[in-house]
Design a protein around this motif. Structure first.
Motif, PDB file in Angstrom:
ATOM      1  N   ASN A  28       0.832  -1.200   0.000  1.00  0.00           N
ATOM      2  CA  ASN A  28       0.000   0.000   0.000  1.00  0.00           C
ATOM      3  C   ASN A  28       0.873   1.259   0.000  1.00  0.00           C
ATOM      4  OD1 ASN A  28      -2.475   1.343  -0.022  1.00  0.00           O
ATOM      5  ND2 ASN A  28      -2.515   1.523   2.219  1.00  0.00           N
ATOM      6  N   LEU A  29       1.941   1.212  -0.774  1.00  0.00           N
ATOM      7  CA  LEU A  29       2.859   2.346  -0.838  1.00  0.00           C
ATOM      8  C   LEU A  29       2.290   3.437  -1.747  1.00  0.00           C
ATOM      9  CD1 LEU A  29       6.272   0.472  -1.316  1.00  0.00           C
ATOM     10  CD2 LEU A  29       5.280   1.328   0.822  1.00  0.00           C
ATOM     11  N   PRO A  30       2.732   4.681  -1.560  1.00  0.00           N
ATOM     12  CA  PRO A  30       2.339   5.740  -2.496  1.00  0.00           C
ATOM     13  C   PRO A  30       2.704   5.351  -3.927  1.00  0.00           C
ATOM     14  CG  PRO A  30       3.409   6.674  -0.568  1.00  0.00           C
ATOM     15  CD  PRO A  30       3.566   5.194  -0.452  1.00  0.00           C
ATOM     16  N   LYS A  31       1.891   5.758  -4.868  1.00  0.00           N
ATOM     17  CA  LYS A  31       2.036   5.331  -6.262  1.00  0.00           C
ATOM     18  C   LYS A  31       3.419   5.633  -6.831  1.00  0.00           C
ATOM     19  CE  LYS A  31      -0.130   5.838 -10.808  1.00  0.00           C
ATOM     20  NZ  LYS A  31      -1.197   6.510 -11.590  1.00  0.00           N
ATOM     21  N   GLU A  32       3.977   6.796  -6.505  1.00  0.00           N
ATOM     22  CA  GLU A  32       5.262   7.207  -7.073  1.00  0.00           C
ATOM     23  C   GLU A  32       6.457   6.735  -6.250  1.00  0.00           C
ATOM     24  OE1 GLU A  32       5.305   8.646 -10.016  1.00  0.00           O
ATOM     25  OE2 GLU A  32       3.114   8.559 -10.008  1.00  0.00           O
ATOM     26  N   CYS A  33       6.205   6.049  -5.163  1.00  0.00           N
ATOM     27  CA  CYS A  33       7.286   5.603  -4.277  1.00  0.00           C
ATOM     28  C   CYS A  33       8.170   4.567  -4.982  1.00  0.00           C
ATOM     29  CB  CYS A  33       6.691   4.997  -3.006  1.00  0.00           C
ATOM     30  SG  CYS A  33       7.915   4.347  -1.848  1.00  0.00           S
ATOM     31  N   ILE A  34       9.473   4.683  -4.787  1.00  0.00           N
ATOM     32  CA  ILE A  34      10.421   3.702  -5.319  1.00  0.00           C
ATOM     33  C   ILE A  34      10.573   2.579  -4.299  1.00  0.00           C
ATOM     34  CG2 ILE A  34      12.811   3.293  -6.032  1.00  0.00           C
ATOM     35  CD1 ILE A  34      12.937   6.326  -6.704  1.00  0.00           C
ATOM     36  N   LEU A  35      10.391   1.356  -4.745  1.00  0.00           N
ATOM     37  CA  LEU A  35      10.578   0.188  -3.880  1.00  0.00           C
ATOM     38  C   LEU A  35      11.828  -0.560  -4.340  1.00  0.00           C
ATOM     39  CD1 LEU A  35       9.657  -1.726  -1.623  1.00  0.00           C
ATOM     40  CD2 LEU A  35       8.172  -2.865  -3.295  1.00  0.00           C
ATOM     41  N   ALA A  36      12.750  -0.788  -3.412  1.00  0.00           N
ATOM     42  CA  ALA A  36      14.014  -1.455  -3.745  1.00  0.00           C
ATOM     43  C   ALA A  36      14.378  -2.441  -2.645  1.00  0.00           C
ATOM     44  CB  ALA A  36      15.126  -0.423  -3.915  1.00  0.00           C
ATOM     45  N   ASP A  37      15.220  -3.392  -2.984  1.00  0.00           N
ATOM     46  CA  ASP A  37      15.725  -4.330  -1.981  1.00  0.00           C
ATOM     47  C   ASP A  37      17.236  -4.428  -2.112  1.00  0.00           C
ATOM     48  OD1 ASP A  37      15.712  -6.011  -4.423  1.00  0.00           O
ATOM     49  OD2 ASP A  37      16.326  -7.567  -3.010  1.00  0.00           O
ATOM     50  N   LEU A  38      17.886  -4.950  -1.064  1.00  0.00           N
ATOM     51  CA  LEU A  38      19.353  -5.044  -1.048  1.00  0.00           C
ATOM     52  C   LEU A  38      19.845  -6.484  -0.948  1.00  0.00           C
ATOM     53  CD1 LEU A  38      20.251  -2.143   1.453  1.00  0.00           C
ATOM     54  CD2 LEU A  38      20.014  -2.025  -1.034  1.00  0.00           C
ATOM     55  N   THR A  39      19.003  -7.453  -1.246  1.00  0.00           N
ATOM     56  CA  THR A  39      19.402  -8.844  -1.065  1.00  0.00           C
ATOM     57  C   THR A  39      20.364  -9.307  -2.157  1.00  0.00           C
ATOM     58  OG1 THR A  39      17.409  -9.529  -2.246  1.00  0.00           O
ATOM     59  CG2 THR A  39      17.326  -9.544   0.150  1.00  0.00           C
ATOM     60  N   SER A  40      21.013 -10.439  -1.901  1.00  0.00           N
ATOM     61  CA  SER A  40      22.028 -10.947  -2.828  1.00  0.00           C
ATOM     62  C   SER A  40      21.448 -11.865  -3.893  1.00  0.00           C
ATOM     63  CB  SER A  40      23.125 -11.688  -2.055  1.00  0.00           C
ATOM     64  OG  SER A  40      22.573 -12.771  -1.340  1.00  0.00           O
ATOM     65  N   ILE A  41      20.130 -12.055  -3.900  1.00  0.00           N
ATOM     66  CA  ILE A  41      19.454 -12.689  -5.032  1.00  0.00           C
ATOM     67  C   ILE A  41      18.467 -11.665  -5.579  1.00  0.00           C
ATOM     68  CG2 ILE A  41      19.713 -15.062  -4.224  1.00  0.00           C
ATOM     69  CD1 ILE A  41      16.823 -14.907  -3.212  1.00  0.00           C
ATOM     70  N   LYS A  42      18.137 -11.772  -6.857  1.00  0.00           N
ATOM     71  CA  LYS A  42      17.371 -10.690  -7.451  1.00  0.00           C
ATOM     72  C   LYS A  42      16.078 -11.117  -8.133  1.00  0.00           C
ATOM     73  CE  LYS A  42      18.090  -7.706  -6.094  1.00  0.00           C
ATOM     74  NZ  LYS A  42      18.801  -7.816  -4.822  1.00  0.00           N
ATOM     75  N   GLU A  43      16.019 -12.263  -8.756  1.00  0.00           N
ATOM     76  CA  GLU A  43      14.807 -12.627  -9.504  1.00  0.00           C
ATOM     77  C   GLU A  43      13.582 -12.712  -8.602  1.00  0.00           C
ATOM     78  OE1 GLU A  43      14.791 -14.905 -13.480  1.00  0.00           O
ATOM     79  OE2 GLU A  43      16.094 -16.073 -12.159  1.00  0.00           O
ATOM     80  N   SER A  44      13.699 -13.447  -7.521  1.00  0.00           N
ATOM     81  CA  SER A  44      12.550 -13.634  -6.633  1.00  0.00           C
ATOM     82  C   SER A  44      12.110 -12.331  -5.965  1.00  0.00           C
ATOM     83  CB  SER A  44      12.876 -14.700  -5.579  1.00  0.00           C
ATOM     84  OG  SER A  44      11.817 -14.835  -4.662  1.00  0.00           O
TER      85      SER A  44
END
Length: 381
Positions: A171-187
């Motif tokens: 339920n993030l704001p529409k323009e919000c950037i969502l990112a992760d820092l994990t060492s795998i990326k596809e999932s």
């Protein structure tokens, strides 16, 4: 052998006093240099220029190496000294703060921001004058309010928790950037795109939490959705000194199965083997060459850390099992050559691998020489 010079002690003391005086002058010069580099950092910060300037650094090394050669000094020695000085200079310049690339960013939220790696990014965002909030496990009851006006949300939690955390970010704001820092990326990318309709990017910092800054560090970037909307975030990383390496998520995961999974797995297996064989580590250290000592350092370093971190990396992708089995098969192939006393076959494989490495083999040999010298200098046992 007796000392035939009755003035030996006096002469030695005089020469040592001269060395002490020179060393004292060096300290004063280093203090002066640090003062100037701090001003450089402040100036760069005021106009938003990155601290690291690769061309300037290369030019400086070339000039000083030539100067050293003309003066009858070792160019390698001078470059080593300069590299050490510049590393401290970067730290002093780093303290000046950084340009805020996007002043319109309302807030950055780091989920897991009190963790080791998350804290690195929290600190950097704050030093760039961003408003930063942190969500930890006990903060989830209030997370809706924390996330309501977020412009960036970065997930910095262990791999095993990443999907669960992303699931709660629906339920993030529409323009919000969502990112992760994990060492795998596809999932994680799949989960983020499913949870959030706005801009999404997968990030993998190729460094640990013990870094003093991001200068010369690499952050891998995997495109998720609306890359034009998160370009400013990548630019912010470059202002901090990082190099952005863009790659597709599946390519990243394939590479990490070799760069991380195989390295960690083989290191753990080697440590397990040493223990099982009852090796006397004190004797191994005492009798080790610089390169084997460095190998022991890297093995021991791993076992000084959290085992769940490495278990998460190795167990994260079922395809890693196939990779490790192929590694075991090739290990047994070489072992068979040794068992059959077939040196020719062994050398043939060696040469094939050498050809595959190409020029990198020679480059790595040269690079390792300075590493081994430094490793030998740092010995405590």
């Amino acid at each position: 052998m007796t000392n035939s010079d009755p003035d030996f002690d006096k002469k030695l003391t005089s020469l040592r006093d001269e060395i002490d005086e020179i060393d004292s002058d060096l300290v004063k010069l280093l203090q002066r240099r640090l003062s100037v580099t701090s001003k450089v950092g402040q100036l760069k910060s005021s106009v938003g220029k990155p601290i690291y300037d690769g061309k300037r650094e290369a030019s400086l090394f070339a000039k000083r190496r030539l100067q050293a050669s003309d003066a009858g000094l070792s160019p390698d020695l001078i470059e080593d000294v300069l590299r050490r000085l510049m590393r401290d200079s970067y730290v002093s310049q780093d303290a000046s703060g950084y340009r805020c690339v996007n002043p319109e960013c309302k807030k950055v939220v780091v989920v897991g921001g009190k963790g080791q790696l998350g804290a690195v990014f929290v600190d950097l965002f704050k030093r760039s004058d961003y408003q930063v909030d942190i969500i930890e496990q006990n903060d989830w009851p209030h997370s809706e309010a924390i996330l309501a006006d977020a412009s960036v949300v970065i997930v910095a939690v262990p791999i095993r928790l990443t999907s669960m955390v992303i699931h709660h970010l629906n339920n993030l704001p529409k323009e919000c950037i969502l990112a992760d820092l994990t060492s795998i990326k596809e999932s994680p990318l799949f989960e983020m795109k499913k949870a959030h309709a706005g801009p999404v990017v997968g990030l993998h910092p190729m460094f640990g939490p013990d870094v003093t800054g991001l200068i010369k560090q690499t952050i891998i970037s995997c495109e998720g959705r609306f890359p034009e909307q998160y370009q400013w975030l990548l630019e912010q990383f470059t202002v901090w000194g990082a190099k952005i390496y863009p790659v597709e998520a599946h390519e990243h995961d394939e590479a990490m199965s070799m760069v991380q999974v195989m390295r960690h797995f083989s290191t753990i297996a080697y440590g397990y083997h040493l223990m099982s064989e009852g090796a006397d580590i004190e004797k191994l250290v005492a009798m080790s060459s610089p390169i084997y000592r460095l190998e022991l350092v890297m093995v021991g370093r791993l076992f000084a850390q959290d085992p769940t971190l490495y278990a998460d990396i190795i167990f994260a992708n079922k395809e890693n099992v196939s990779m490790m089995k192929r590694f075991a098969y090739r290990f047994l192939e070489l072992l068979e050559d040794v068992s059959l006393d077939d040196k020719d076959a062994f050398v043939d494989v060696f040469n094939l691998v050498s050809d595959w490495f190409g020029d990198y083999a020679g480059d790595f040999l040269e690079e390792s020489k300075s590493m081994l010298l430094k490793a030998n200098e740092l010995k405590k046992h």
